[in-house]
Design a protein around this motif. Structure first.
Motif, PDB file in Angstrom:
ATOM      1  N   UNK A  24      78.950  -7.727 -27.476  1.00 19.40           N
ATOM      2  CA  UNK A  24      79.429  -8.553 -26.390  1.00 19.40           C
ATOM      3  C   UNK A  24      78.845  -8.187 -25.041  1.00 19.40           C
ATOM      4  N   UNK A  25      78.472  -6.907 -24.867  1.00 21.64           N
ATOM      5  CA  UNK A  25      77.980  -6.458 -23.570  1.00 21.64           C
ATOM      6  C   UNK A  25      76.466  -6.390 -23.495  1.00 21.64           C
ATOM      7  N   UNK A  26      75.778  -6.334 -24.651  1.00 22.76           N
ATOM      8  CA  UNK A  26      74.328  -6.204 -24.649  1.00 22.76           C
ATOM      9  C   UNK A  26      73.659  -7.571 -24.514  1.00 22.76           C
ATOM     10  N   UNK A  27      72.410  -7.547 -24.094  1.00 26.56           N
ATOM     11  CA  UNK A  27      71.626  -8.770 -24.035  1.00 26.56           C
ATOM     12  C   UNK A  27      71.294  -9.233 -25.450  1.00 26.56           C
ATOM     13  N   UNK A  28      71.270 -10.533 -25.658  1.00 27.18           N
ATOM     14  CA  UNK A  28      70.861 -11.053 -26.961  1.00 27.18           C
ATOM     15  C   UNK A  28      69.362 -10.906 -27.132  1.00 27.18           C
TER      16      UNK A  28
ATOM     17  N   UNK B 248      79.542 -15.124 -33.881  1.00 25.23           N
ATOM     18  CA  UNK B 248      79.339 -14.433 -35.144  1.00 25.23           C
ATOM     19  C   UNK B 248      78.044 -13.651 -34.959  1.00 25.23           C
ATOM     20  N   UNK B 249      78.107 -12.343 -35.078  1.00 26.63           N
ATOM     21  CA  UNK B 249      76.980 -11.506 -34.662  1.00 26.63           C
ATOM     22  C   UNK B 249      76.590 -10.496 -35.723  1.00 26.63           C
ATOM     23  N   UNK B 250      75.392 -10.001 -35.575  1.00 29.58           N
ATOM     24  CA  UNK B 250      74.872  -8.901 -36.390  1.00 29.58           C
ATOM     25  C   UNK B 250      73.882  -8.143 -35.513  1.00 29.58           C
ATOM     26  N   UNK B 251      73.848  -6.842 -35.648  1.00 25.90           N
ATOM     27  CA  UNK B 251      72.923  -6.018 -34.883  1.00 25.90           C
ATOM     28  C   UNK B 251      71.693  -5.715 -35.721  1.00 25.90           C
ATOM     29  N   UNK B 252      70.557  -5.725 -35.085  1.00 24.84           N
ATOM     30  CA  UNK B 252      69.283  -5.478 -35.752  1.00 24.84           C
ATOM     31  C   UNK B 252      68.645  -4.263 -35.096  1.00 24.84           C
ATOM     32  N   UNK B 253      68.210  -3.296 -35.899  1.00 27.95           N
ATOM     33  CA  UNK B 253      67.572  -2.120 -35.325  1.00 27.95           C
ATOM     34  C   UNK B 253      66.230  -1.855 -35.983  1.00 27.95           C
ATOM     35  N   UNK B 254      65.300  -1.378 -35.167  1.00 28.75           N
ATOM     36  CA  UNK B 254      63.967  -1.049 -35.662  1.00 28.75           C
ATOM     37  C   UNK B 254      63.920   0.370 -36.194  1.00 28.75           C
TER      38      UNK B 254
ATOM     39  N   UNK C 129      69.378  -4.418 -31.196  1.00 27.21           N
ATOM     40  CA  UNK C 129      69.475  -5.638 -30.417  1.00 27.21           C
ATOM     41  C   UNK C 129      70.449  -6.587 -31.114  1.00 27.21           C
ATOM     42  N   UNK C 130      70.960  -7.545 -30.355  1.00 27.89           N
ATOM     43  CA  UNK C 130      72.024  -8.417 -30.848  1.00 27.89           C
ATOM     44  C   UNK C 130      71.447  -9.753 -31.298  1.00 27.89           C
ATOM     45  N   UNK C 131      71.808 -10.166 -32.494  1.00 29.36           N
ATOM     46  CA  UNK C 131      71.577 -11.534 -32.966  1.00 29.36           C
ATOM     47  C   UNK C 131      72.950 -12.178 -33.145  1.00 29.36           C
ATOM     48  N   UNK C 132      73.166 -13.327 -32.515  1.00 27.11           N
ATOM     49  CA  UNK C 132      74.486 -13.941 -32.597  1.00 27.11           C
ATOM     50  C   UNK C 132      74.381 -15.451 -32.480  1.00 27.11           C
ATOM     51  N   UNK C 133      75.365 -16.129 -33.070  1.00 23.19           N
ATOM     52  CA  UNK C 133      75.464 -17.583 -32.962  1.00 23.19           C
ATOM     53  C   UNK C 133      76.808 -17.910 -32.333  1.00 23.19           C
ATOM     54  N   UNK C 134      76.855 -19.005 -31.609  1.00 24.27           N
ATOM     55  CA  UNK C 134      78.066 -19.406 -30.893  1.00 24.27           C
ATOM     56  C   UNK C 134      78.867 -20.380 -31.748  1.00 24.27           C
ATOM     57  N   UNK C 135      80.139 -20.073 -31.939  1.00 26.14           N
ATOM     58  CA  UNK C 135      81.057 -20.908 -32.719  1.00 26.14           C
ATOM     59  C   UNK C 135      82.115 -21.467 -31.775  1.00 26.14           C
ATOM     60  N   UNK C 136      82.257 -22.779 -31.749  1.00 31.01           N
ATOM     61  CA  UNK C 136      83.251 -23.404 -30.866  1.00 31.01           C
ATOM     62  C   UNK C 136      84.247 -24.288 -31.601  1.00 31.01           C
ATOM     63  N   UNK C 137      84.042 -24.512 -32.897  1.00 29.72           N
ATOM     64  CA  UNK C 137      84.919 -25.439 -33.620  1.00 29.72           C
ATOM     65  C   UNK C 137      85.977 -24.731 -34.455  1.00 29.72           C
ATOM     66  N   UNK C 138      86.104 -23.404 -34.315  1.00 30.91           N
ATOM     67  CA  UNK C 138      87.139 -22.647 -35.016  1.00 30.91           C
ATOM     68  C   UNK C 138      87.766 -21.647 -34.044  1.00 30.91           C
ATOM     69  N   UNK C 139      89.078 -21.376 -34.194  1.00 31.47           N
ATOM     70  CA  UNK C 139      89.705 -20.339 -33.357  1.00 31.47           C
ATOM     71  C   UNK C 139      89.068 -18.984 -33.611  1.00 31.47           C
ATOM     72  N   UNK C 140      89.014 -18.170 -32.592  1.00 35.64           N
ATOM     73  CA  UNK C 140      88.392 -16.853 -32.708  1.00 35.64           C
ATOM     74  C   UNK C 140      89.236 -15.937 -33.596  1.00 35.64           C
TER      75      UNK C 140
END
Length: 253
Positions: free
Chosen positions: A115-119, A185-191, A198-209
């Motif tokens: 939530x705090x890191x850059x995507x 909905x997120x997942x972290x990816x590391x080298x 780094x953060x990979x995430x998609x935005x969900x707006x049609x379901x309650x959190x």
């Protein structure tokens, strides 16, 4: 801290490395799976060095007790003075990593970091869409299962928009969106290790959190933007079904 104590610390550090790699998957919270054998080797070396230090000190002590004269120099300031092999008392802080692993092992990075890191930034290389594998034919095998990083890469680079209208299955953890509507909905990816994640995430707006940091397997559809693909930082994903899942042994992609 005398030499025997120093040897014990080395043994404990080695045991911590082995316990998190050989007997559990704890190391996956911090590094890529490929580093397992390096950690096993490092743990074995630490145990061997620590055991050698302890054995050498025990032999020296027994030899001195059999009539040998103790010629050890006087300990200097800040040393504990055992046989002249003292070390600053701050050296006991070396035990903290052992305590952290055995008692309060830090968990994998999660919602706070996501939530705090850059995507992840859109790829800059032109023509990257040509390297994408073709999707399975519609209806051939049910939903198309992807890692979130693959979904994001296709959403940014596939000018043919092959994902549009397709049912996609993703797995990740829930992250609140503190700056707007919906949740991620997120997942972290590391080298290499968790420090470069780094953060990979998609935005969900049609379901309650759902609950923060809870893991979900979702099926739904990508909502393509009206304009340029790479102008979007958080691609929208409309969920059709979602099921709670256990935290995976390897939380990173």
């Amino acid at each position: 801290m005398n030499r025997i104590a120093q040897g014990v610390v080395l043994v404990l550090l080695g045991a911590a490395a082995l316990s998190s790699t050989v007997f559990t998957d704890l190391y996956l919270n911090y590094v890529q799976p490929g580093f397992r054998y390096f950690l096993v080797a490092a743990g074995a070396v630490l145990i061997a060095l620590g055991a050698a230090v302890v054995a050498g000190e025990v032999r020296a002590y027994l030899g001195g007790g059999a009539g040998g004269k103790d010629t050890s120099p006087e300990p200097g300031p800040g040393c504990d003075g055992d046989h002249g092999h003292g070390a600053p008392r701050v050296a006991w802080l070396l035990l903290l990593p052992v305590v952290a692993v055995f008692v309060v092992a830090p968990p994998a990075l999660g919602a706070y970091t996501a939530g705090s890191a850059e995507t992840a930034a859109p790829p800059r290389a032109e023509g990257s869409e040509s390297r994408l594998d073709p999707l399975a034919e519609p209806g051939a095998s049910g939903p198309v299962e992807m890692e979130i990083q693959e979904f994001i890469n296709r959403a940014w680079t596939d000018e043919e928009r092959a994902m549009e209208g397709r049912t996609i299955r993703l797995t990740g953890f829930a992250v609140p969106n503190t700056e707007g509507e919906g949740w991620y909905l997120a997942r972290l990816q590391m080298a290499c290790c968790a420090a470069d994640a780094i953060v990979n995430r998609v935005l969900v707006t049609n379901r309650p959190a759902p609950a923060e940091d809870s893991w979900w397997r979702v099926e739904g559809t990508w909502q393509p933007p009206q304009g340029e693909l790479q102008s979007v930082r958080n691609h929208r994903f409309d969920i059709e079904t979602m099921d709670a899942v256990e935290n995976p042994p390897d939380p990173y992609e």
